[in-house]
Design a protein around this motif. Sequence first.
Motif, short mmCIF file in Angstrom:
data_model
loop_
_atom_site.label_atom_id
_atom_site.label_comp_id
_atom_site.label_asym_id
_atom_site.label_seq_id
_atom_site.Cartn_x
_atom_site.Cartn_y
_atom_site.Cartn_z
N HIS A 1 34.84 36.46 28.12
CA HIS A 1 36.17 37.06 28.23
C HIS A 1 36.12 38.57 28.40
CE1 HIS A 1 36.30 33.25 26.15
NE2 HIS A 1 37.62 33.15 26.28
N GLU A 2 35.05 39.22 27.90
CA GLU A 2 34.92 40.67 28.00
C GLU A 2 34.87 41.14 29.45
OE1 GLU A 2 31.38 41.84 25.87
OE2 GLU A 2 31.65 40.17 24.49
N ARG A 3 34.48 40.25 30.37
CA ARG A 3 34.32 40.67 31.76
C ARG A 3 35.67 40.93 32.44
NH1 ARG A 3 29.30 37.71 34.67
NH2 ARG A 3 27.92 37.42 32.86
N ILE A 4 36.72 40.32 31.97
CA ILE A 4 38.02 40.39 32.64
C ILE A 4 39.04 41.01 31.71
CG2 ILE A 4 39.85 39.08 33.80
CD1 ILE A 4 37.75 36.90 34.37
N ARG A 5 39.47 42.21 32.02
CA ARG A 5 40.53 42.88 31.27
C ARG A 5 41.79 42.89 32.13
NH1 ARG A 5 40.13 46.31 26.90
NH2 ARG A 5 38.05 46.54 25.96
N LEU A 6 42.90 42.50 31.52
CA LEU A 6 44.17 42.45 32.22
C LEU A 6 45.12 43.49 31.65
CD1 LEU A 6 44.69 38.58 32.41
CD2 LEU A 6 43.86 40.09 34.21
N ALA A 7 45.84 44.17 32.53
CA ALA A 7 46.83 45.15 32.10
C ALA A 7 47.87 44.46 31.22
CB ALA A 7 47.50 45.79 33.31
N ALA A 8 48.19 45.08 30.11
CA ALA A 8 49.19 44.53 29.19
C ALA A 8 50.35 45.52 29.11
CB ALA A 8 48.58 44.31 27.81
N LYS A 9 51.44 45.19 29.77
CA LYS A 9 52.58 46.09 29.87
C LYS A 9 53.14 46.41 28.48
CE LYS A 9 56.92 46.60 32.43
NZ LYS A 9 57.84 45.95 33.39
N GLU A 10 53.07 45.43 27.58
CA GLU A 10 53.68 45.61 26.26
C GLU A 10 52.96 46.68 25.45
OE1 GLU A 10 52.46 42.81 27.47
OE2 GLU A 10 54.25 41.67 28.03
N THR A 11 51.64 46.77 25.55
CA THR A 11 50.87 47.69 24.72
C THR A 11 50.47 48.96 25.45
OG1 THR A 11 48.74 46.71 25.34
CG2 THR A 11 49.92 45.73 23.47
N GLY A 12 50.51 48.94 26.78
CA GLY A 12 50.06 50.09 27.54
C GLY A 12 48.56 50.14 27.72
N HIS A 13 47.85 49.13 27.22
CA HIS A 13 46.40 49.06 27.35
C HIS A 13 46.01 47.69 27.89
CE1 HIS A 13 45.77 52.82 25.19
NE2 HIS A 13 46.68 52.42 24.33
N SER A 14 44.83 47.62 28.50
CA SER A 14 44.36 46.33 28.99
C SER A 14 43.72 45.55 27.84
CB SER A 14 43.33 46.53 30.10
OG SER A 14 42.24 47.29 29.65
N ASP A 15 43.82 44.23 27.94
CA ASP A 15 43.25 43.34 26.93
C ASP A 15 42.32 42.34 27.60
OD1 ASP A 15 44.75 44.46 24.83
OD2 ASP A 15 46.47 43.19 25.32
N PHE A 16 41.32 41.85 26.85
CA PHE A 16 40.48 40.78 27.37
C PHE A 16 41.34 39.58 27.70
CE2 PHE A 16 37.02 42.57 24.41
CZ PHE A 16 36.56 43.42 25.40
N ILE A 17 40.96 38.87 28.75
CA ILE A 17 41.71 37.69 29.15
C ILE A 17 41.73 36.67 28.00
CG2 ILE A 17 39.70 36.54 30.18
CD1 ILE A 17 41.64 35.55 32.40
#
Length: 464
Positions: free
Chosen positions: A104-120
Motif C-alpha cells: 500500500h505504501e507504493r500508492i498515495r492518493l490525494a485526500a481532499k479532507e486532510t490536505g495530505h495524501s494517504d496510502f491507498i
Amino acid sequence: MRFEKVRFEEVRGDTMSAEQLADAGSDIVLDRLMSLHPKIIDLTLDRVYRLLDAVGNPHLSLPPGIHVAGTNGKGSVIAYLRAALEAAGLGVHAYTSPHLVRFHERIRLAAKETGHSDFISETDLLALLEECEAANCSIPITFFEITTVAAFLAFSRTAADAVLLEVGLGGRLDATNVIDHPALSIITPVSLDHQQYLGDTIDLIAGEKAGIIKPNVPVICGPQDPRAKASIKAKAAEVAAPLLLHGRDWSIERTGSRIRYVDDVGSIGLPLPGLPGHLQIEIAGIAVAALKQLRTHFAIPDRAITQGVQTATWPARMQKLVRGPLVNMLPDGWELYLDGGHNPAAGEALAKTLGSLPPLPLHVVFAMLNTKDPNGFLRPIVRHAESVTASFIPDAPATLSSDQALEAARTACGEEDVDCPISTADSIASAVGDIVAAAKPRSRGRIVLCGSLYLAGFILAENG
C-alpha cells in the motif's frame, strides 16, 4: 483543474471476514500476480500498453505528472515535492517503489479532507488489483507492470492536481514511461546499479534513465558524473527538451546552518533539509529547481518550498530508530540508525553522513542482495567502523548468506586497510545483542543497519 472522482466498486466479502480481508485480501492477489511472468524484470512497454487499453487507458486521464528517474535520491525528491505541493494547497498523488512493509505504501492518493495524501486503502487496492487481474486474462505480465496499471487506475479515479511518478528501473522501458507528456521530467544522480538490465557503464545507464525525457518537456538534471551528463544532454537535445542542469543553470550550497538555492532568476534561502544525510542538500536542490519550474502550472509560494524542504519525511534514509525491540536492547547513550542504500554511490553518501556525526564508536551491521556490489558499498563505510557484522535478509531468496556477506566485509576491510572485528550473526537482533554485549560497561555507541531496502522493510515492520 481537478479531475473528477469516480467511486471504487465495493469489495465483496463472500468468503472472508472483514478482518481477514484487511489482513490478507490484497496480499493474496499480489501473490497470484507474481506468478504471471517467469521473469521478475523484463523491460518492455508492450504488455503495459495492452493492459492499459483493456482497462480504459487511465494513463490518459491523469493530472499533470512529474516523472522522476535516476539511481539515488528519487524517493527523497518525491518526498520534498509532495510536502511542498501539499503546503501550497495542492492535491497530490504519488507512486513509488519498492515498498518497505506493505504494498500500500507504493500508492498515495490525494485526500481532499486532510490536505495530505494517504496510502491507498485495503478495500480500494483489492478492488483495483482484481479488476486488473481480470482484464489481463492470465496473459504474461510482470508484477511491476500490472501493479503500475492498478496505480494509474487509482490516480485516474481520484481527484488531484498533480501526480508524482517514480521510475521503477531504468526509464526508457519502465512501465511508468507510458506517460506521453508530463509536466516535468527529473533525473537524479546516476551511478552504477542494475547493470544486468541497464548496461555496465555510466553513460549507458544514463541513456536508459534519459529515456523518460519527452519532446518539449522541461528536464531538471541533478549533479552527474560527466559521462552521465553527456548522455542526458544528448537525449534532451535530440527531442528539443529544455534542460536545467545542476552547476550550469542552478546550484545549491550550505551556508552555515542554512542552504541557499541560486538560479538565473535569483536565490532562495532555505533551512537545512528535514531528511538527514550527506546528499540531501543536493537532492533538496533538485526539488527546489523542479518546484520553481512547476510555477508555470501551479501557484507555489516560497513559503511552501521552505516548508517542503524542512518537513519532508522518507523512511530508511539514515533514519534514527527510536522505538521497538531493537531499540529496547540498547543501553542509555546508544544510537541506532537504518539506511536502505545498496550501491557504491549510496555507500559513499552514507559514509560521509556517518563521518559528519558527533564522534561515537560506529558498529556496522549489513545484509545485501546477491545482485548488488557489497564490496563497492562497504569500502567507504568501513573506514569509520569499530566493528562490522555480516548477516542476511530474512525471507529474501536473493540475499547474500551470512558467510558471503562476511567474505565481502573482509575484502572491503582489507582493501581499505581497516583492522576491526568482523563477525556474522544469524539475525539482526543477534547482531545488535552481540555488539552491546561486547562493549565496555557504561560505554556509548552508534549502530547502523544497512545494505538493502528489503532489510529496511523487515526491520521497520517491527521497529518503525
